[in-house]
Motif scaffolding. Structure first.
Motif, short mmCIF file in Angstrom:
data_model
loop_
_atom_site.label_atom_id
_atom_site.label_comp_id
_atom_site.label_asym_id
_atom_site.label_seq_id
_atom_site.Cartn_x
_atom_site.Cartn_y
_atom_site.Cartn_z
N GLN A 260 -45.71 -100.14 18.72
CA GLN A 260 -45.38 -100.62 17.38
C GLN A 260 -45.71 -102.10 17.19
OE1 GLN A 260 -44.25 -98.52 14.93
NE2 GLN A 260 -44.65 -96.96 16.48
N MET A 261 -45.69 -102.87 18.25
CA MET A 261 -45.90 -104.31 18.13
C MET A 261 -47.15 -104.72 18.88
SD MET A 261 -44.72 -106.94 16.69
CE MET A 261 -45.00 -108.71 16.75
N PRO A 262 -48.20 -105.13 18.18
CA PRO A 262 -49.43 -105.51 18.88
C PRO A 262 -49.36 -106.94 19.40
CG PRO A 262 -49.72 -105.75 16.52
CD PRO A 262 -48.34 -105.18 16.71
N SER A 263 -50.20 -107.24 20.38
CA SER A 263 -50.43 -108.63 20.73
C SER A 263 -51.01 -109.30 19.49
CB SER A 263 -51.40 -108.74 21.91
OG SER A 263 -50.84 -108.18 23.06
N LEU A 264 -50.41 -110.41 19.08
CA LEU A 264 -50.65 -110.87 17.71
C LEU A 264 -50.79 -112.38 17.66
CD1 LEU A 264 -50.72 -109.65 14.81
CD2 LEU A 264 -48.29 -110.23 14.65
N LEU A 265 -51.79 -112.83 16.91
CA LEU A 265 -51.95 -114.24 16.56
C LEU A 265 -52.07 -114.24 15.04
CD1 LEU A 265 -52.40 -117.20 17.35
CD2 LEU A 265 -54.82 -116.68 17.58
N THR A 266 -51.05 -114.81 14.33
CA THR A 266 -50.99 -114.56 12.90
C THR A 266 -50.36 -115.72 12.12
OG1 THR A 266 -50.17 -113.02 11.21
CG2 THR A 266 -48.75 -113.42 13.10
N THR A 267 -50.76 -115.82 10.85
CA THR A 267 -50.02 -116.56 9.83
C THR A 267 -49.73 -115.54 8.74
OG1 THR A 267 -52.04 -117.22 8.66
CG2 THR A 267 -51.20 -118.71 10.36
N GLU A 268 -48.48 -115.49 8.27
CA GLU A 268 -48.09 -114.36 7.41
C GLU A 268 -46.97 -114.77 6.47
OE1 GLU A 268 -45.86 -110.17 8.26
OE2 GLU A 268 -47.64 -110.62 9.47
N THR A 269 -46.99 -114.21 5.26
CA THR A 269 -45.88 -114.36 4.31
C THR A 269 -45.47 -112.98 3.82
OG1 THR A 269 -47.39 -114.63 2.43
CG2 THR A 269 -46.63 -116.63 3.51
N THR A 270 -44.17 -112.87 3.51
CA THR A 270 -43.66 -111.62 2.95
C THR A 270 -43.10 -111.82 1.56
OG1 THR A 270 -41.52 -112.02 3.99
CG2 THR A 270 -43.12 -110.71 5.23
N GLY A 271 -43.08 -113.05 1.07
CA GLY A 271 -42.57 -113.32 -0.27
C GLY A 271 -43.70 -113.60 -1.24
N GLY A 272 -43.46 -114.59 -2.11
CA GLY A 272 -44.46 -114.91 -3.11
C GLY A 272 -45.41 -116.01 -2.71
N GLY A 273 -45.18 -116.66 -1.57
CA GLY A 273 -46.03 -117.76 -1.15
C GLY A 273 -47.28 -117.30 -0.43
N ASP A 274 -48.18 -118.25 -0.25
CA ASP A 274 -49.42 -117.96 0.48
C ASP A 274 -49.24 -118.30 1.95
OD1 ASP A 274 -50.49 -117.39 -1.98
OD2 ASP A 274 -51.48 -119.34 -2.20
N PRO A 275 -49.78 -117.51 2.84
CA PRO A 275 -49.73 -117.86 4.26
C PRO A 275 -50.66 -119.03 4.55
CG PRO A 275 -51.07 -115.92 3.95
CD PRO A 275 -50.48 -116.24 2.61
N GLY A 276 -50.44 -119.67 5.68
CA GLY A 276 -51.32 -120.76 6.07
C GLY A 276 -52.63 -120.24 6.65
N ASN A 277 -53.44 -121.17 7.08
CA ASN A 277 -54.74 -120.83 7.64
C ASN A 277 -54.66 -120.72 9.16
OD1 ASN A 277 -55.85 -120.94 5.04
ND2 ASN A 277 -56.23 -123.13 5.23
#
Length: 340
Positions: free
Chosen positions: A41-58
């Motif tokens: 269920q959980m991958p090895s992950l490198l991420t920037t992420e948002t779950t609301g109304g904002g934009d994720p970073g780079n």
């Protein structure tokens, strides 16, 4: 970061309305993301992420070799209303084996993915490079994918994709610069093969530009004439040293050009005649042609016999003096001599 890094769940995540933070990874030797959790269920992950109304970073990665395999992911996604973040990778070689690099949204616009790979970009076993928008069947335009790599290699039947798609918004843009691309090709929509797409299910289609200086996409095979060549071979006796029948067709291979319609085919190279210097300007020695006729020795019927020094009887055409014999009678010179 150390020279070799294995990452698991490294992220900059925002759940509210604000903009997510950015992530930058610099490893001079290599970076490897490998596998998932025990339950998958959980991958090895490198991420920037948002779950609301904002934009994720780079997200920025600089390394020698980047490997993403066995379900691992690099993402800059928005699961809310925000635009996806941008992902940028600079590496000597990039290998995805059941791995993915995504910059996509559920309802906003897709982000941008920029990959600068000096040598080889390899996609295996369902790997994805995606900046799709509207993954929840909502609006949003697809982002852009810019890839600059010496070679891009995939396996056609393994369904590895490079896509900048959208649902109801406009499709994105894919711009690829490479010396050679193998096993993956542009298609209007995703298939079970390895595809390059910039489509929209209900909106305007995007664009795909393949800049491959080592490949001419307009070149094709030379079309052979549809009318066969009529050939006739004369049958002669099979005698050693005697002339034999032969059938020879020369040219660029295959059948010769059809004289009725292929006199001047496309891409014909015209070669002009070369003027021969006058005889006074040439220093070649004169050539003399002489015909030699060989007359075979005539076979003469034996008319007598003789005994040689060994005591052997030899058949002869002319009766020699000495011991001889003949089965022919002398013929008189004339009828008058015969009456005397």
């Amino acid at each position: 970061m150390p020279n070799q890094t294995q990452l698991l769940d490294t992220m900059a995540r925002t759940t509210g309305e604000g903009r997510g933070g950015s992530v930058k990874v610099n490893a001079s030797n290599s970076i490897e993301l490998n596998g998932t959790s025990a339950d998958g269920q959980m991958p090895s992950l490198l991420t920037t992420e948002t779950t609301g109304g904002g934009d994720p970073g780079n997200l920025t990665i600089e390394t020698g070799q980047l490997t993403i395999k066995n379900g691992a992911q690099i993402t800059s996604n928005s699961t809310g209303l925000g635009r996806a973040g941008d992902s940028k990778v600079e590496a000597s070689s990039l290998s995805l084996d059941q791995g993915s690099i995504t910059s996509q949204t559920t309802s906003g616009n897709g982000g941008n993915i920029t990959l600068s790979v000096k040598d080889l970009l390899l996609l295996r076993r369902g790997s994805k490079i995606s900046t799709s928008a509207g993954t929840a069947k909502q609006g949003g335009d697809g982002g852009s994918i810019d890839i600059n790599s010496k070679f891009i290699v995939a396996i056609p039947e393994e369904n590895s994709d490079i896509s900048a798609n959208a649902f109801s918004g406009a499709g994105g843009r894919v711009d690829i610069k490479t010396n050679g691309i193998y096993g993956i090709k542009f298609r209007e929509s995703l298939t079970r093969l390895s595809d390059i797409t910039a489509s929209s299910e209900f909106g305007r289609q995007g664009t795909v530009e393949l800049n491959t200086p080592g490949i001419d996409p307009n070149s094709g095979l030379v079309e052979l004439p549809t009318i066969g060549v009529e050939t006739k071979v004369v049958q002669v006796c099979d005698s050693p040293g005697y002339a034999q029948s032969s059938f020879i067709i020369t040219g660029r291979g295959g059948l010769p050009l059809n004289p009725t319609k292929d006199i001047f085919p496309n891409r014909t190279v015209e070669v002009g005649w070369v003027s021969v210097k006058p005889s006074s300007e040439r220093n070649n020695a004169p050539v003399t042609t002489r015909t030699v006729t060989t007359t075979p020795e005539r076979i003469v019927e034996a008319s007598g016999w003789a005994v040689n020094k060994k005591g052997e009887v030899v058949l002869t055409a002319n009766i020699p003096a000495g011991d001889r014999g003949s089965w022919q009678k002398d013929v008189p010179c004339s009828a008058t001599h015969a009456h005397q």
